[in-house]
Scaffold this motif. Structure first.
Motif, mmCIF file in Angstrom:
data_model
loop_
_atom_site.group_PDB
_atom_site.id
_atom_site.type_symbol
_atom_site.label_atom_id
_atom_site.label_comp_id
_atom_site.label_asym_id
_atom_site.label_seq_id
_atom_site.Cartn_x
_atom_site.Cartn_y
_atom_site.Cartn_z
ATOM 1 N N UNK A 38 -1.467 1.178 -19.448
ATOM 2 C CA UNK A 38 -1.822 0.565 -18.171
ATOM 3 C C UNK A 38 -0.584 0.180 -17.361
ATOM 4 N N UNK A 39 -0.616 0.517 -16.069
ATOM 5 C CA UNK A 39 0.394 -0.004 -15.148
ATOM 6 C C UNK A 39 -0.309 -0.927 -14.162
ATOM 7 N N UNK A 88 8.639 0.859 -8.480
ATOM 8 C CA UNK A 88 9.814 1.271 -9.243
ATOM 9 C C UNK A 88 9.399 2.220 -10.365
ATOM 10 N N UNK A 89 8.211 1.971 -10.916
ATOM 11 C CA UNK A 89 7.714 2.761 -12.045
ATOM 12 C C UNK A 89 7.028 4.032 -11.531
ATOM 13 N N UNK A 94 -0.736 8.252 -14.898
ATOM 14 C CA UNK A 94 -0.956 6.968 -15.565
ATOM 15 C C UNK A 94 -2.187 6.275 -14.982
ATOM 16 N N UNK A 95 -2.701 5.301 -15.732
ATOM 17 C CA UNK A 95 -3.787 4.458 -15.228
ATOM 18 C C UNK A 95 -3.189 3.270 -14.478
ATOM 19 N N UNK A 96 -3.579 3.149 -13.217
ATOM 20 C CA UNK A 96 -3.021 2.082 -12.383
ATOM 21 C C UNK A 96 -4.105 1.065 -12.048
ATOM 22 N N UNK A 97 -3.798 -0.191 -12.263
ATOM 23 C CA UNK A 97 -4.695 -1.267 -11.834
ATOM 24 C C UNK A 97 -4.004 -2.026 -10.706
ATOM 25 N N UNK A 122 -3.372 9.064 -12.905
ATOM 26 C CA UNK A 122 -4.572 9.611 -13.546
ATOM 27 C C UNK A 122 -5.807 8.953 -12.943
ATOM 28 N N UNK A 123 -5.721 7.628 -12.792
ATOM 29 C CA UNK A 123 -6.855 6.873 -12.290
ATOM 30 C C UNK A 123 -6.367 5.599 -11.599
#
Ligand code: IMP
Ligand code: MG
Length: 176
Positions: A38-39, A88-89, A94-97, A122-123
């Motif tokens: 998770x990011x 920055x990332x 990736x899964x982003x919240x 990804x989402x």
């Protein structure tokens, strides 16, 4: 001495209610992101207090980043959006919240979703502490909502009026 709580006419969400609800949101997020990297992307600046409480209650490996976006300039009226900090990332695949303090017209969240979409995650999921449903102009789906609130300008727990009141431990409505 003038204290910030003097100018707040009523408490809309108490400190205790905030903590209870934040724990519930963290539990939901934790069970929904068990198998993903998770990011968490917080929108500066209003989110910081909510975000600090929320992520400490999520027992998962996660990475934290911020997008700086500013819509309210010295008052309660929305104006042009200005991005003040970029991610920055690398969020590709990736899964982003995305976490924001309040969903009002939806303009801010929409522009941030569009921006992050272009980075091919990804989402994308969204979490807001507060929502003013009656003010919505853009159809933004928030996956996690802390509280639906009436159409009042609120401050505290990170939310500001002209950059003040962020340090109040509760959500209150301003004296006009
Ligand atoms: P929107 O773009 O109209 O959805 O506005 C969202 C942004 O406006 C939030 O991230 C807040 O920074 C700010 N905002 C909207 N309503 C309030 C409020 O009642 N108090 C403080 N800030 C607000
Ligand atoms: Mg904000």
């Amino acid at each position: 001495m003038r204290s910030p709580s003097d100018t707040v006419s009523k408490i809309l969400v108490s400190e205790e209610k905030l903590q209870d609800r934040v724990a519930e949101l963290a539990n939901q997020i934790q069970s929904n992101f068990k198998n993903s990297d998770l990011i968490v992307v917080g929108l500066l600046t209003g989110t910081i207090i909510f975000l600090a409480d929320l992520i400490r209650k999520i027992d998962l490996p996660l990475r934290l980043d911020f997008i700086g976006v500013s819509s309210y300039r010295n008052g309660t009226e929305s104006s042009k959006l200005v991005f003040t900090k970029e991610l920055k990332i690398d969020v590709r695949d990736q899964d982003v919240l995305i976490v924001d303090d309040i969903l009002d017209t939806g303009k801010t969240l929409k522009s941030v979703i569009d921006k992050i979409k272009a980075m091919h995650p990804r989402k994308i999921s969204t979490c807001v502490l507060l929502s003013k449903k009656t003010r919505r102009e853009y159809n933004i789906p928030a996956d996690y909502i802390g509280f639906e609130i009436p159409n009042e300008f609120v401050v505290g727990y990170g939310l500001d009026y002209a950059e003040e009141y962020r340090n109040l431990p509760f959500i209150g409505a301003l004296n006009n």
